[in-house]
Write an enzyme that holds these catalytic residues in place. Structure first.
Site, PDB file in Angstrom:
ATOM      1  N   ASP A  28      34.626  43.974  32.163  1.00 25.72           N
ATOM      2  CA  ASP A  28      34.341  44.261  33.488  1.00 25.72           C
ATOM      3  C   ASP A  28      33.289  42.982  33.892  1.00 25.72           C
ATOM      4  OD1 ASP A  28      33.955  45.118  36.027  1.00 25.72           O
ATOM      5  OD2 ASP A  28      33.338  47.124  35.328  1.00 25.72           O
TER       6      ASP A  28
ATOM      7  N   HIS B 211      26.822  49.199  37.987  1.00 29.40           N
ATOM      8  CA  HIS B 211      26.300  48.064  39.060  1.00 29.40           C
ATOM      9  C   HIS B 211      24.753  48.087  39.059  1.00 29.40           C
ATOM     10  CE1 HIS B 211      30.485  48.732  40.534  1.00 29.40           C
ATOM     11  NE2 HIS B 211      30.479  47.448  40.553  1.00 29.40           N
TER      12      HIS B 211
END
Length: 409
Positions: A338, A262
């Site tokens: 993702d 992230h």
């Protein structure tokens, strides 16, 4: 649009028609009865006496889902345009009703509900005129609706469905059969709201104590590859039996990665080391019938180019051809990325539309674009341009659309 582009669109549509038999696709018949897990074969798979909540108290288990008349792929127009095909390779994050409707009207047939989404759109949670059912009426066909209900730290619908324990707690306090039963109960609640896909279970190894170390932490069942494989399979079987497609993640393995994707680039151990550890749970579940696979953003030394797996052709080839670990079978199900819009490991390299094209070219079947602020029509056009100019080949489009059958109700 020029003649060359028109011919290419027709070639894609013709290839799709041949590859998909016009519309049909092989999916589990809705009348199939729940099957016993490969773990704890002696137990009845949904015996209420075996079903437990996170507190260990037995709870009643609902009957298997009723038969439905349309377990099939959403129809692809015979002469599909590049825009229609592009939109079907996108899974788009929903913030509110208008964003959901805009996505559907742009041709998107996969909506993702995550942090910041308006969950009143889910069936039975709000105004029927602003629901999944209404979106399907607008689309004129079934749509895929996904969430990432893992349990523990990653659970968006606890206020509606009840709290699930983390994967670590499941493995420490429950048997695989109990996990299967729990996820069957949970999956029935998801299906009742119109949810067809759950981006879970996590098959990453427990390589770190805290989620802050590598974004996994308690999201992993165990550091032991076999424990992860067994509990992941049981978890997935429960969801599948409830009519929700499970999606294993994050191939090729995030458990021993150097940090959080992230926040930036993340490196995993070399491929040779992962063959003996991180890849084992994925290999043991690659033959699971009715599941999907999510490819993460880790870079693996020795696996193709120095790039995140989600945009690395070598990672998709490894998954789809198999042979890794102890002889994993070729994975036949849909392959998702993702999130390409809110995770710096990829977004620092490409903006969302470019990342989507790079992922599809590499081998992704659907690109997850979870950030609600993304320009959906513009992204559709960007992917369509890559179809038109040949960067995304007709064969790649055919394979992607064929694999991503809608798990309709």
């Amino acid at each position: 649009m020029g003649l060359e582009f028109s011919r290419r669109r027709l070639a894609v549509a013709g290839s799709l028609a041949l590859g998909m038999g016009l519309v049909a696709c092989s999916v589990q018949d809705a009348t199939d009865q729940p099957q016993a897990s490969q773990t704890d074969q002696g137990d009845s798979p949904h015996d209420p006496s075996n079903s437990q909540t996170s507190t260990g108290v037995a709870s009643p288990t609902p009957p298997p889902p009723p038969a439905t008349p349309h377990q099939a792929c959403a129809a692809v127009p015979e002469h599909a345009t590049s825009q229609q095909l592009a939109a079907r390779m996108m899974a788009v994050g929903v913030t509110d009703w208008e964003s959901a409707r805009t996505s559907v009207e742009a041709g998107v047939r996969h909506l993702f509900f995550g942090t910041g989404s308006d969950f009143s759109i889910l069936n039975g949670q709000g105004d029927p005129a602003r629901s999944i059912q209404e979106l399907e009426r607008i689309a004129g066909e079934p749509i895929t609706v996904s969430v990432d209900e893992e349990g523990g730290l990653v659970q968006r619908l606890a206020h509606i469905t009840g709290v699930l324990p983390s994967a670590r707690e499941m493995a420490a306090t429950m048997s695989p059969q109990q996990v299967q039963n729990m996820m069957f109960d949970h999956g029935r609640k998801l299906a009742a709201m119109g949810i067809t896909v759950d981006f879970a279970p996590v098959l990453d190894l427990g390589g770190a104590a805290e989620v802050s170390d590598n974004a996994i932490g308690s999201r992993a069942f165990s550091p032991d590859p076999q424990v992860v494989a067994d509990f992941g399979r049981a978890y997935a079987q429960g969801l599948k039996d409830a009519g929700v497609q499970p999606v294993f993640k994050h191939f090729p393995g995030h458990g021993h990665a150097s940090g959080d994707s992230h926040l930036g680039a993340v490196t995993a151990p070399p491929l040779e080391a992962m063959q003996q550890s991180d890849l084992v749970p994925f290999g043991q579940n690659a033959g699971f019938d009715g599941g999907g696979m999510m490819v993460g953003h880790v870079e693996v030394p020795g696996l193709g180019d120095a790039a995140p797996a989600s945009i690395n052709a070598a990672a998709y080839e490894l998954l789809k051809k198999g042979g890794y670990g102890a002889g994993a079978p070729a994975f036949q199900g849909p392959v998702y990325t993702d999130d390409l819009t809110g995770m710096a490991a990829v977004s620092n390299r490409f903006p969302g539309p470019e990342a989507a094209v790079a992922a599809i070219v590499a081998g992704a079947d659907q690109t997850l674009l979870a950030a609600g602020a993304i320009d959906v029509p513009g992204t559709v056009q960007h992917i369509a341009a890559a179809v038109d100019d040949g960067r995304i080949t007709p064969e790649r489009v055919t394979d992607a659309v064929h694999r991503t059958c809608v798990n309709s109700r």
